[in-house]
Every structure is written in C-alpha cells, then in structure tokens.
Write a protein that holds these residues in place. Structure first.
Motif, PDB file in Angstrom:
ATOM      1  N   CYS A 736       0.708  -1.208   0.004  1.00 20.18           N
ATOM      2  CA  CYS A 736      -0.013  -0.104  -0.011  1.00 20.18           C
ATOM      3  C   CYS A 736       0.878   1.426   0.062  1.00 20.18           C
ATOM      4  O   CYS A 736       1.727   1.341   0.654  1.00 20.18           O
ATOM      5  CB  CYS A 736      -0.790  -0.017   1.166  1.00 20.18           C
ATOM      6  SG  CYS A 736      -2.336  -1.077   1.169  1.00 20.18           S
ATOM      7  N   ALA A 737       0.246   2.366  -0.702  1.00 21.23           N
ATOM      8  CA  ALA A 737       1.096   3.476  -0.725  1.00 21.23           C
ATOM      9  C   ALA A 737       0.796   4.292   0.501  1.00 21.23           C
ATOM     10  O   ALA A 737       1.725   5.293   1.092  1.00 21.23           O
ATOM     11  CB  ALA A 737       0.729   4.444  -1.881  1.00 21.23           C
ATOM     12  N   LYS A 738      -0.185   4.013   1.065  1.00 21.84           N
ATOM     13  CA  LYS A 738      -0.569   4.596   2.492  1.00 21.84           C
ATOM     14  C   LYS A 738      -1.384   3.589   3.153  1.00 21.84           C
ATOM     15  O   LYS A 738      -2.160   2.892   2.665  1.00 21.84           O
ATOM     16  CB  LYS A 738      -1.147   6.054   2.210  1.00 21.84           C
ATOM     17  CG  LYS A 738      -2.682   5.815   1.193  1.00 21.84           C
ATOM     18  CD  LYS A 738      -3.012   7.359   0.911  1.00 21.84           C
ATOM     19  CE  LYS A 738      -4.401   7.096  -0.041  1.00 21.84           C
ATOM     20  NZ  LYS A 738      -4.933   8.545  -0.116  1.00 21.84           N
ATOM     21  N   ILE A 758       0.521  15.040  10.144  1.00 25.32           N
ATOM     22  CA  ILE A 758       1.018  13.980  10.756  1.00 25.32           C
ATOM     23  C   ILE A 758       2.222  13.801  10.503  1.00 25.32           C
ATOM     24  O   ILE A 758       2.839  13.948   9.584  1.00 25.32           O
ATOM     25  CB  ILE A 758       0.223  12.715  10.332  1.00 25.32           C
ATOM     26  CG1 ILE A 758      -1.308  12.840  10.600  1.00 25.32           C
ATOM     27  CG2 ILE A 758       0.780  11.498  11.303  1.00 25.32           C
ATOM     28  CD1 ILE A 758      -1.943  11.736  10.192  1.00 25.32           C
ATOM     29  N   LEU A 759       3.081  13.759  11.777  1.00 16.84           N
ATOM     30  CA  LEU A 759       4.746  13.621  11.693  1.00 16.84           C
ATOM     31  C   LEU A 759       4.967  12.244  12.129  1.00 16.84           C
ATOM     32  O   LEU A 759       4.475  11.697  13.243  1.00 16.84           O
ATOM     33  CB  LEU A 759       5.431  14.711  12.538  1.00 16.84           C
ATOM     34  CG  LEU A 759       5.164  16.169  12.362  1.00 16.84           C
ATOM     35  CD1 LEU A 759       5.879  17.141  13.297  1.00 16.84           C
ATOM     36  CD2 LEU A 759       5.476  16.418  10.643  1.00 16.84           C
ATOM     37  N   ARG A 760       5.654  11.553  11.432  1.00 15.43           N
ATOM     38  CA  ARG A 760       6.069  10.135  11.703  1.00 15.43           C
ATOM     39  C   ARG A 760       7.744  10.168  12.043  1.00 15.43           C
ATOM     40  O   ARG A 760       8.420  10.518  11.000  1.00 15.43           O
ATOM     41  CB  ARG A 760       5.992   9.040  10.997  1.00 15.43           C
ATOM     42  CG  ARG A 760       6.405   7.851  11.231  1.00 15.43           C
ATOM     43  CD  ARG A 760       6.177   6.637  10.054  1.00 15.43           C
ATOM     44  NE  ARG A 760       6.493   5.286  10.554  1.00 15.43           N
ATOM     45  CZ  ARG A 760       7.718   4.775  10.610  1.00 15.43           C
ATOM     46  NH1 ARG A 760       8.606   5.432   9.782  1.00 15.43           N
ATOM     47  NH2 ARG A 760       7.873   3.522  10.823  1.00 15.43           N
ATOM     48  N   ASN A 761       8.193  10.093  13.151  1.00 19.14           N
ATOM     49  CA  ASN A 761       9.629  10.148  13.770  1.00 19.14           C
ATOM     50  C   ASN A 761      10.145  11.549  13.108  1.00 19.14           C
ATOM     51  O   ASN A 761      11.303  11.820  12.556  1.00 19.14           O
ATOM     52  CB  ASN A 761      10.659   9.061  12.920  1.00 19.14           C
ATOM     53  CG  ASN A 761      10.041   7.872  13.340  1.00 19.14           C
ATOM     54  OD1 ASN A 761       9.453   7.561  14.573  1.00 19.14           O
ATOM     55  ND2 ASN A 761      10.373   6.558  12.730  1.00 19.14           N
ATOM     56  N   ARG A 787       1.709   7.854   5.105  1.00 17.16           N
ATOM     57  CA  ARG A 787       2.589   7.629   3.932  1.00 17.16           C
ATOM     58  C   ARG A 787       4.045   7.133   4.320  1.00 17.16           C
ATOM     59  O   ARG A 787       4.573   7.631   5.516  1.00 17.16           O
ATOM     60  CB  ARG A 787       2.348   8.558   2.852  1.00 17.16           C
ATOM     61  CG  ARG A 787       1.390   9.127   2.212  1.00 17.16           C
ATOM     62  CD  ARG A 787       1.160   9.982   1.304  1.00 17.16           C
ATOM     63  NE  ARG A 787      -0.151  10.321   0.831  1.00 17.16           N
ATOM     64  CZ  ARG A 787      -0.710   9.652  -0.426  1.00 17.16           C
ATOM     65  NH1 ARG A 787       0.341   8.977  -0.962  1.00 17.16           N
ATOM     66  NH2 ARG A 787      -1.600  10.021  -0.679  1.00 17.16           N
ATOM     67  N   SER A 788       4.701   6.729   3.285  1.00 19.81           N
ATOM     68  CA  SER A 788       6.259   6.339   3.729  1.00 19.81           C
ATOM     69  C   SER A 788       7.041   7.671   3.953  1.00 19.81           C
ATOM     70  O   SER A 788       6.813   8.359   3.152  1.00 19.81           O
ATOM     71  CB  SER A 788       6.656   5.221   2.958  1.00 19.81           C
ATOM     72  OG  SER A 788       8.098   4.909   2.990  1.00 19.81           O
ATOM     73  N   THR A 789       8.014   7.716   4.834  1.00 17.67           N
ATOM     74  CA  THR A 789       8.762   8.807   4.835  1.00 17.67           C
ATOM     75  C   THR A 789      10.171   8.360   4.628  1.00 17.67           C
ATOM     76  O   THR A 789      10.968   9.292   4.341  1.00 17.67           O
ATOM     77  CB  THR A 789       9.230   9.371   6.269  1.00 17.67           C
ATOM     78  OG1 THR A 789       9.267   8.483   7.015  1.00 17.67           O
ATOM     79  CG2 THR A 789       7.499  10.124   6.744  1.00 17.67           C
TER      80      THR A 789
END
Length: 832
Positions: A736-738, A758-761, A787-789
């Motif tokens: 999945c892209a998200k 939304i912040l991831r790491n 989504r992927s960072t």
C-alpha cells in the motif's frame, strides 16, 4: 482564429474565458484534437479581463492547493511555450495578521501547505513592512510569506491558452453565441448557436455567470449567481511598482498589490466585504463584454478606510480608477466542476468565486483528465457539481447566499463555521421538535441538522449559539454530555438528512451485485455495508444497502452524496436493465436510537405489526444487520439494527410526517433511562472513537479498500465479479502507498478538527482526514493516512513502528497510533 463553424466536433466548449481556454488547451495537449471552443463575444470579454490577476497556492485543502500549484506551473511557462506574453511575475504573496486567531488560522493552513510542498515562512511585522513600502505594521501580530506566488495579466492568459490549443488542432470561434443545448434521452448531443447547430459527444459549459441560464433552459442546475466585486487603482506614488507582492490583510477585508500605471507605480486595492451586492438583473445580458458596473464609492467606503489605514500614503495620493466587475459565486464558495447529473456528456467548469485566475489553469487540466478518463483524476469532491441538487438552484436562495459567500473569503476560517444566509431550505419532520428542545442547527446539503443541543447544566452552553474558536468551543461540555449519554445510556439522533435511494425492478439485485463490491444478494430484511468502486478500484461511494424485498432495496448514503450516488448508478446501468432508482430522502425520515439501553427503551414501544405482540429485540429474533417492520405509536416503521456510532442501536425509518409522534413516544419511554437528544457533532466523535470511516473524508476516488482497511467489504468470488475488481486484483499483491491509522493525542487538552499534518519520527507522513474530541477516551481523536517517509512499504508494522506527532494549530503534539479502535476493540472493525 478560425471563423468557420463546423457541423460537428468531438467536444464543444462554451465560453472563451480562462476556464474554457484552459480546458481546450489541456484536451489538445492530451491528444484530443477535435475540439471546438465557442465564445459569444471575444476571448476574455466576460469576467476574466477585469480580474486582479493574483495567484496563490495557499488553500485550505490538499486538492485545491494541488490545483493552484498546477496553475502556477502553467502560467510560469505559458509565455515561453506560446510566444504570447501573459505577464507572469513571481512577486510572491504577503499575508498579514492583526490578531492571534488569524495567526492560528494561517499556522494551520501553512502547516498543510508545507506538507504539500508549498514554500511558506512565518515572518515578523517588521519583515512584513520590509516587503511592502509604506505599510503600517504597529497593529500587526505577524505575517506569512509565500515566495512562489505571483500575478499575471488576466486578459492575456486565455489568448495564450487559445493560441496553444489552436496550434494543437483545436478550433476557436469568436462572435458565435450558444443559444441552447441539444439533448436526447438524458444525453447531450450538441449545441444550437447563432450560426447554426453543432453535433458533439461532449459539451463543456465554461460560460461563467452565463452558464446557469443556458443550463436551466435544458433542465440542468448550475447553482451560481453574479455579485459585485470591487477594487480601485490609486494614482502614482513614489516607491511603488508592479513588482510588489500580492498582499492580503484579511482582518480588514482587503487585498492590495503594486500596479504599473502611466506616470509611475501605484497601488491596486480590492476587497471582499463582509456582505456584497448581487448583480440585480433578471438575465445576464449576452452582449455584456468588456463592460463594468457603475462606481460604488459608498459601498467601498469601509475597504477604502482600511486601505488608507494599512497604507497611509494612499489617502493623499487618491484614486484614479474604480472597477466594479460582476463575478459568479456559488452557495458554498467552491467552484463547480464535473459532469452534470441531469445530462450525460455535459460538463461544467464555472463559478470560481473570484478565484478563476488562480484556479482555472489547474482546474482545466483536471477536468480534461476527467472527461478523457471517465472519472475524476483525484479527489475533487469539494468542487464536484453533484454535491448540489435542484434545491440549490433557486434564485431567491442564491441571491441571499452569495451576498455572504463573497465575504467569507476573508472572514475567519473557523473549523466548523456555518452560513447564516439561505437557511431553512430543507427541514426534517423533527425540525420544530428539536428546535424547541434547544438544537443548534448546521447545514448539510441544504438540510438543517442539529449539531448539538443547549443544556442548562453547569459549564454547558445554555442557548444554541456558537462561539467559534480553534480550540474548545462553547459547546464542548454540551457535546460531552451527549457523547456520554450514547455511550452510557441511550440517545436519539435525527438522521433524516442521510441520503436514501430506492432501487427496484426485476434486475435490481443483479445490477447491484455488479456495481457494489460486497455480496448484496442477501435474504430480504438484511443489510449489507458495501463500497461502490470505479474501474481503478477507488471509491465512488460508501453505502449501506437494505434489502426490503426480492426486487426492492434502499441505499443509505451521506447527505452530500445523494445526487452523486444516484448519478453513478444511472451511469452504470446497462441498456435494457430493468431497475429504477428514486430519491426518497425528502419523504423518509430516520431516528437513530443508540446506546446500551436502546433495547430496553424500544421494548416498551415496538410492536409486531402482524401479531400485535411486543417486537422481538434479542439477538436471535433481531440480529445485527437485520431489518424488520414494526409499529411504534400506531405508526408503521422499518427498524434496522445497524450503527454508525459503535453502540447497540436501531435506526427507525418512517415517513417524515410521522417523526414527531415517534420521537414523543421514544422520549417518553426512555425518560427514566436518562434518554437524551444528540447532534451530528456527537455522531462524528462516536464514530471516530470506533474508527468508522466517512466518505469525503477517509474515503474518496483516491483511496482503495486496502488502504482504508476495508478489504473485508470485497466479495472477491461472487459470480460476475464487481466493478473495479480487475484493478484491485493487480494492486492486491503490491504494498500500500498509504494506510489509515487512528490517532489519539497524549495531551488531553487540544482538539482535532481534521486537516492537521501527521509527523512520523519527525517527518511529514500525512494529515488527519477527520478529527473530534473523544470524550470516552478523554482526548482528541482523529483518522489519517500514513505515507512512507523513507521509501519503506507502508505495512501495518511500518505504521505501528513509528513515533507520531500531530501539528495542532502548527504546534506538534504527541499522539498514539492504532490500527484497531482503542475503545472496546473486540467490537470494532480492524483498521489495518
């Protein structure tokens, strides 16, 4: 331009302003050469020519920012590509804020803009003054700077776009007026013009304020109305020039920029007053070309005073020119786009609400892709013309609403701001009952819906009046009481505004099996939760089907999706299929009886219509997903055991006129249980605690069931398959892209509204699609796609393996992510 009118064309575009020429250019660029654009006067002659020409990428949604970013890219290169100068000048945008609330509003918007790649910096009052000479800054709280924004020569952009379209094979004909739309059997077949008929497969209405009257004659609703929009141009002042930034001082309802004039440089000063005037004409004149309305210095007195306050030198310099140009506005301040639900093949791009220069470049490309591909290229639901029905096209309503709509461009963009004009168009049978009970009403698709209820308890709002804020609003405690009433006892909801479509006929089941992804061929008196997907596997609708009989179904959908869903169903019906679709929303109301004591309450009033005995309510007699006929208070009803709030409950479907008697009986029966009325704000917070999705927020044409965590709604092996199955089979094996997650803030104080990054790491990974306060959880709760960072596949493990923060009003707040609803997960749908 070629003056000869052809007999036929694949596409006829009506209108030679910036919208029509943009569509023509992008169709030709995509390979569609047989395109004819007809302009009744000259290119740019309607509204385009007198626009202020300001282009900014800063908008309140990701889709609209994407559109305006595309406009900026187009205008930046258009002169070079065509050899026609459009005057593009990347002067930047300067936004001023006089108070903390305005700073908060823009911190929210800027946070989203940065995530989407728009360069924007928060700056001090002094830095604001450094960017625009003679600016008063002592009353400013701060400002924002967007260096990538700019301005153009509005009248030249359509000419350049038309030149590009003609070079690619299109024909552009000026001086030919489209007098009528030709159509047969619900499909457009061409146009009638002042120079003869033209046959066409597709017709695109880009006629601005003329579009409504042309469409109405063919039975099509295009809800827009012209209003007066004012700006003035000052006399030359030392130190001013056309290279100054486009500046907006929304607290003063004004905008201004530099302008090169004879004798030097001056200031162009415009306004979006709190209220404006409609252009009071029974019909927009066909020959209104390169014309303006009369000067109205009296109406412009307040903006003029604000302009002289912000730039004191204006008062002495004076003004040389007054521009009063009519522009079309829509009921919700969003433009109109897409295929009309009344007539296949007829598309619209109009009603830009004074934003046509900024948006039409990108919008023309998006509509061209929509026409070619058959579905919207990305989520454009906020501007989809199918969000409106005939209820929105009444002249009295439009004249009332648009006077407020213009001013809202610059009024404070509160998260849940409601219109005050054009109210009480559509009211359920419970409206007066709930009004007497203290309901504070909002509007959805023209329906008056209770958002929350006044409450005399300490700490609650005692009257149904909203005090807007970006944090907790004055109804916070009222909302908490309603939320807890449903979770702990029982609450009554007026759900009548949800759309209801009745489908019937010998082929109804077979038809729905094809267009719905789930298996809907269930026994009568059962319900099915199902998506309707497009050929790409993206969502077109998210609905509940109730099978009333062998050949009878009722489809329940969102308030704003009724027209869209009916149109989609009509489009998907094959020739010869015997199935009828009727909108029964106006005649059928719904009362939701929800909460752990709902069974006890209903046991006191629900009767079996055949035996006259008390109706069966236990799990064996009335399992989840069942629908049965009952009698309550001597009124026949359909009871459906289903919930959108995550509690034991039933929806009571009945005629609108029976709702008051039904509500009275339910209220009396639940008095000793502490039954409460609850509004739609409570529905939202309850469903978010349980992770339930909403179409238009979590679900759109951009999402697949895999990304939304709803793959359980796909009946892969049912005979005949379903629309979108082939595309999903290909995507099934890919990462999945998200992926949708549920977020709960650690700090119990802030509120989420939706639209927060939304912040991831520490890295931007998405934004919230919905938000509210979860009173059972004791913290704000929201849904949002991750989504992927770093290029990693977005697996459940990836989502759960990150550390998260949500930017609340631009400030990072720690959050916990969940792939199962944190509240009673054993009873909730899995998100991952």
């Amino acid at each position: 331009m070629n003056p000869q009118l052809p007999v036929a064309a694949r596409v006829v575009i009506v209108g030679g302003g910036i919208a029509g020429t943009s569509v023509a250019h992008h169709l030709v660029e995509a390979g569609w050469r047989d395109v004819l654009l007809l302009e009744q006067n000259q290119l740019s002659a309607g509204t385009t020519w007198h626009a202020a020409g300001m282009v900014s990428c800063l908008r309140v949604s990701s889709a609209m920012m994407r559109i305006n970013q595309e406009s900026t890219r187009l205008y930046t290169n258009l002169g070079r590509l065509t050899g026609h100068d459009v005057g593009w000048n990347a002067v930047g945008s300067l936004i001023l804020a006089r108070n903390r609330d305005r700073m908060t509003q823009y911190r929210r918007t800027v946070a989203m803009a940065r995530y989407l790649g728009v360069e924007c910096d928060e700056i001090s009052p002094k830095e604001c003054g450094d960017r625009f000479p003679g600016l008063r800054i002592d009353d400013l709280e701060g400002g924002f700077w967007l260096p990538g924004d700019g301005r153009c020569l509005p009248a030249e952009v359509p000419r350049a776009l038309a030149k590009a379209a003609v070079a690619g094979g299109a024909r552009v004909v000026e001086g030919v007026r489209v007098t009528a739309l030709s159509h047969q059997d619900g499909r457009v077949t061409g146009v009638e013009t002042s120079a003869g008929k033209v046959i066409a497969e597709v017709v695109v209405l880009c006629g601005g304020m003329w579009s409504r009257q042309l469409a109405m004659a063919a039975g099509v609703s295009v809800p827009l109305h012209p209003v007066e929009h004012h700006y003035v141009v000052g006399r030359p002042m030392p130190g001013y020039h056309g290279g100054l930034p486009c500046t907006r001082d929304m607290d003063g309802s004004i905008y201004f920029r530099g302008e090169d004039v004879e004798g030097g440089g001056a200031v162009l000063l415009g306004a979006f007053q709190r209220t404006t005037k409609v252009w009071d004409v029974p019909r927009v004149p066909d020959d209104f070309a390169f014309q303006l309305l009369g000067d109205d210095w009296e109406k412009f007195a307040d903006p003029l005073a604000e302009g002289c306050h912000r730039i004191p030198g204006l008062r002495a310099a004076g003004f040389a020119k007054f521009v009063n140009g009519p522009e079309s506005f829509t009921p919700d301040n969003q433009w109109l786009m897409g295929e009309t639900p009344e007539m296949d093949g007829l598309f619209v791009l109009a009603g830009f609400n004074s934003g046509g220069i900024a948006s039409a470049g990108g919008a023309g490309r998006a509509l061209a892709e929509w026409i070619i591909g058959g579905t919207m290229p990305f989520d454009l639901g906020s501007v989809d013309i199918r969000r409106f029905g005939p209820w929105a096209n009444g002249t009295a309503f439009l004249r009332d609403r648009v006077t407020e709509a213009l001013g809202l461009h610059y009024q404070m963009a509160w998260p849940n701001r409601e219109y005050t004009t054009g109210r009480n168009l559509r009211r359920s049978g419970l409206h007066d009952v709930l009004k007497a009970a203290g309901a504070c009403f909002g509007v959805k698709a023209g329906w008056e819906r209770p958002n929350w209820f006044a409450n005399p308890a300490p700490g609650c709002a005692a009257t149904p009046d909203v005090e807007y804020a970006f944090g907790r609003q004055n109804w916070f405690a009222n909302h908490a009481a309603e939320h807890r009433a449903c979770r702990e006892r029982v609450a009554l909801f007026d759900q009548s505004a949800f759309g209801k479509l009745a489908l019937s006929g010998p082929d109804a089941s077979r038809f729905l099996q094809r267009v719905c992804a789930n298996d809907v061929d269930v026994a009568p008196c059962r319900t099915v939760y199902t998506p309707m997907l497009n050929q790409n596997g993206g969502y077109e609708a998210d609905v509940t089907l109730i099978r009333m009989g062998t050949d009878e179904f009722v489809l329940v959908t969102g308030s704003s999706q009724t027209v869209r869903d009916a149109h989609w169903l009509r489009r998907e019906r094959l020739p010869g299929e015997a199935v009828e679709c009727r909108d029964i929303t106006e005649s059928r109301g719904v009362i939701g009886v929800m909460g752990p004591r709902s069974r006890e309450l209903l046991a006191r009033v629900a009767m079996d219509p055949v035996t006259g005995a008390p109706a069966a309510l236990d799990n064996s007699g009335f399992p989840f997903g069942a629908a049965h006929r009952w009698v309550i208070a001597d009124r026949p009803v359909w009871a459906v055991r289903i919930t959108y709030v995550g509690e034991l409950g039933w929806e009571i479907h009945a005629t609108m006129t029976d709702l008051p008697a039904l509500h009275a009986a339910l209220w009396a029966a639940g008095a000793d249980f502490g039954v409460a009325n609850a509004g739609h704000y409570t529905i939202n917070s309850l469903r978010l605690e349980k992770g339930y999705r909403s179409f238009g927020a979590e679900l759109s044409s951009d999402e697949t069931p895999f990304e939304a965590g709803l793959s359980f709604t796909l009946a892969w092996d049912k005979p005949g398959g379903f629309t979108g199955r082939t595309a999903l089979m290909e995507k099934r094996t890919r990462p999945c892209a998200k992926r949708l997650g549920l977020f709960v803030l650690i700090d119990p104080e802030p509120v989420l509204w939706g639209g927060e990054p939304i912040l991831r790491n520490g890295q931007p990974a998405g934004y919230t699609t919905s938000g509210s306060y979860g009173h059972t959880l004791g913290a704000a709760v929201g849904l949002g796609y991750v989504r992927s960072t770093d290029g990693s596949p977005v697996t459940p493990e990836y989502v759960l393996g990150g550390s998260y923060e949500i930017l609340v009003n631009g400030i990072p707040k720690a959050a916990q992510v969940h792939l199962k609803a944190p509240l009673d997960p054993g009873r909730c749908r899995i998100l991952g």
